[in-house]
Every structure is written in structure tokens, then in C-alpha cells.
Design a protein around this motif. Structure first.
Motif, PDB file in Angstrom:
ATOM      1  N   TYR A   1       6.318   3.173   7.978  1.00  0.00           N
ATOM      2  CA  TYR A   1       5.862   4.454   7.552  1.00  0.00           C
ATOM      3  C   TYR A   1       6.673   5.500   9.624  1.00  0.00           C
ATOM      4  O   TYR A   1       6.033   5.265  10.428  1.00  0.00           O
TER       5      TYR A   1
ATOM      6  N   ASP B   1      -8.479   2.586   5.627  1.00  0.00           N
ATOM      7  CA  ASP B   1      -7.985   2.023   4.401  1.00  0.00           C
ATOM      8  C   ASP B   1      -7.334   0.756   4.753  1.00  0.00           C
ATOM      9  O   ASP B   1      -7.845  -0.719   3.619  1.00  0.00           O
TER      10      ASP B   1
ATOM     11  N   HIS C   1       2.695   4.811   0.992  1.00  0.00           N
ATOM     12  CA  HIS C   1       2.700   4.715   2.465  1.00  0.00           C
ATOM     13  C   HIS C   1       2.381   6.439   3.291  1.00  0.00           C
ATOM     14  O   HIS C   1       2.710   6.463   3.650  1.00  0.00           O
ATOM     15  N   GLU C   2       1.666   7.043   1.724  1.00  0.00           N
ATOM     16  CA  GLU C   2       1.385   8.570   1.783  1.00  0.00           C
ATOM     17  C   GLU C   2       0.154   8.243   2.762  1.00  0.00           C
ATOM     18  O   GLU C   2      -1.268   7.997   1.949  1.00  0.00           O
ATOM     19  N   ASN C   3      -0.656   9.170   3.612  1.00  0.00           N
ATOM     20  CA  ASN C   3      -1.977   9.076   4.378  1.00  0.00           C
ATOM     21  C   ASN C   3      -2.460   7.695   4.581  1.00  0.00           C
ATOM     22  O   ASN C   3      -3.650   7.776   4.148  1.00  0.00           O
ATOM     23  N   VAL C   4      -1.217   7.175   5.716  1.00  0.00           N
ATOM     24  CA  VAL C   4      -2.082   5.978   5.206  1.00  0.00           C
ATOM     25  C   VAL C   4      -3.214   5.911   6.800  1.00  0.00           C
ATOM     26  O   VAL C   4      -2.914   6.043   7.800  1.00  0.00           O
ATOM     27  N   SER C   5      -4.532   5.119   6.410  1.00  0.00           N
ATOM     28  CA  SER C   5      -5.340   4.719   7.542  1.00  0.00           C
ATOM     29  C   SER C   5      -5.496   3.709   7.754  1.00  0.00           C
ATOM     30  O   SER C   5      -5.472   2.726   7.331  1.00  0.00           O
TER      31      SER C   5
ATOM     32  N   ILE D   1       5.049   8.365  11.370  1.00  0.00           N
ATOM     33  CA  ILE D   1       4.689   9.499  11.939  1.00  0.00           C
ATOM     34  C   ILE D   1       4.760  10.602  12.444  1.00  0.00           C
ATOM     35  O   ILE D   1       5.680  10.880  12.632  1.00  0.00           O
TER      36      ILE D   1
ATOM     37  N   THR E   1       0.913  -1.167   0.247  1.00  0.00           N
ATOM     38  CA  THR E   1       0.235  -0.266  -0.032  1.00  0.00           C
ATOM     39  C   THR E   1       0.333   1.329  -0.167  1.00  0.00           C
ATOM     40  O   THR E   1       1.372   1.661   0.653  1.00  0.00           O
TER      41      THR E   1
END
Length: 122
Positions: free
Chosen positions: A120, A62, A55-59, A122, A53
Motif C-alpha cells: 500500500y 477495517d 488496497h484502496e482506503n485501507v484503515s 501512503i 483486502t
């Protein structure tokens, strides 16, 4: 290193959730379904697609969606040969809610591990 799901962490929470929701009459079916969902979730982690996935704006949302899509693609709620099958429309509705809840628990619990594995920041 792939995430290893500890079923003993989730089974009591799922049992409490399903009892509170009034699914007690189908408890053995729920337990069998939960077991299969946990096994499919472990397959998803072992497969490693979650690492691909962006790695930008992972939630967490998602990842919950991705895991649910994987589970729903690999399970047939209408399969009469499964130990958890109940022949009714109501069962499909309940099973989908249980699957969503199990996936929510898994992603919430392993979220720090997922972030660590995808490196990722934070």
C-alpha cells in the motif's frame, strides 16, 4: 513473509489494562484467553486473508473488524472445556472487551508491516 506476533510485547500491556479495569480477580482466566486470542490472531496472519483486502482506503478499523470477526468465529466464549471459561454473563462481557483490546494492540503495532505486505502506498 507473514507477520509474526511477538507475544512478549503485548502481554504486559494487556495485564496492565486488565488490572486497571479491575479484572484482577480473573487474571488467570484473562491470561489464558489472551493467549488463545494471540494464537488465533497469528493463525489469521499465517492464513494471509488480510492480504486480499482491497488496497484502496485501507484503515486500521477495517483490519480490526476483520481480525475480530475471525477470532469470534473461531472461539466460543461459552466453551466449558476452556481454561479461561467462567460460567457467568459478566465473563462474556469482559472477554469481548479483552478480545477487542488485544486486537486493537495487534493491529496498531503491526499496521506498518501490514501496509508494507499489501504494498500500500501512503
Amino acid at each position: 513473509m507473514s507477520i509474526q506476533i511477538n507475544k512478549s510485547l503485548f502481554l504486559p500491556q494487556i495485564e496492565k489494562y486488565t488490572s486497571k479495569k479491575g479484572y484482577g480477580r480473573w487474571m488467570s482466566n484473562v491470561n489464558n484467553l489472551t493467549e488463545e486470542v494471540l494464537n488465533l490472531a497469528q493463525d489469521w496472519f499465517d492464513w494471509g486473508d488480510y492480504l486480499k483486502t482491497p488496497h484502496e482506503n485501507v484503515s486500521q478499523i477495517d483490519y480490526r473488524v476483520k481480525l475480530k470477526l475471525y477470532v469470534m468465529d473461531h472461539i466460543s466464549l461459552e466453551d466449558k472445556d476452556k481454561a479461561w471459561f467462567i460460567p457467568s454473563f459478566l465473563w462474556i462481557f469482559l472477554a469481548e472487551r479483552i478480545i477487542s483490546y488485544v486486537i486493537k494492540l495487534i493491529i496498531e503495532h503491526y499496521w506498518p508491516d501490514i501496509l508494507q505486505e499489501i504494498n500500500y502506498e501512503i
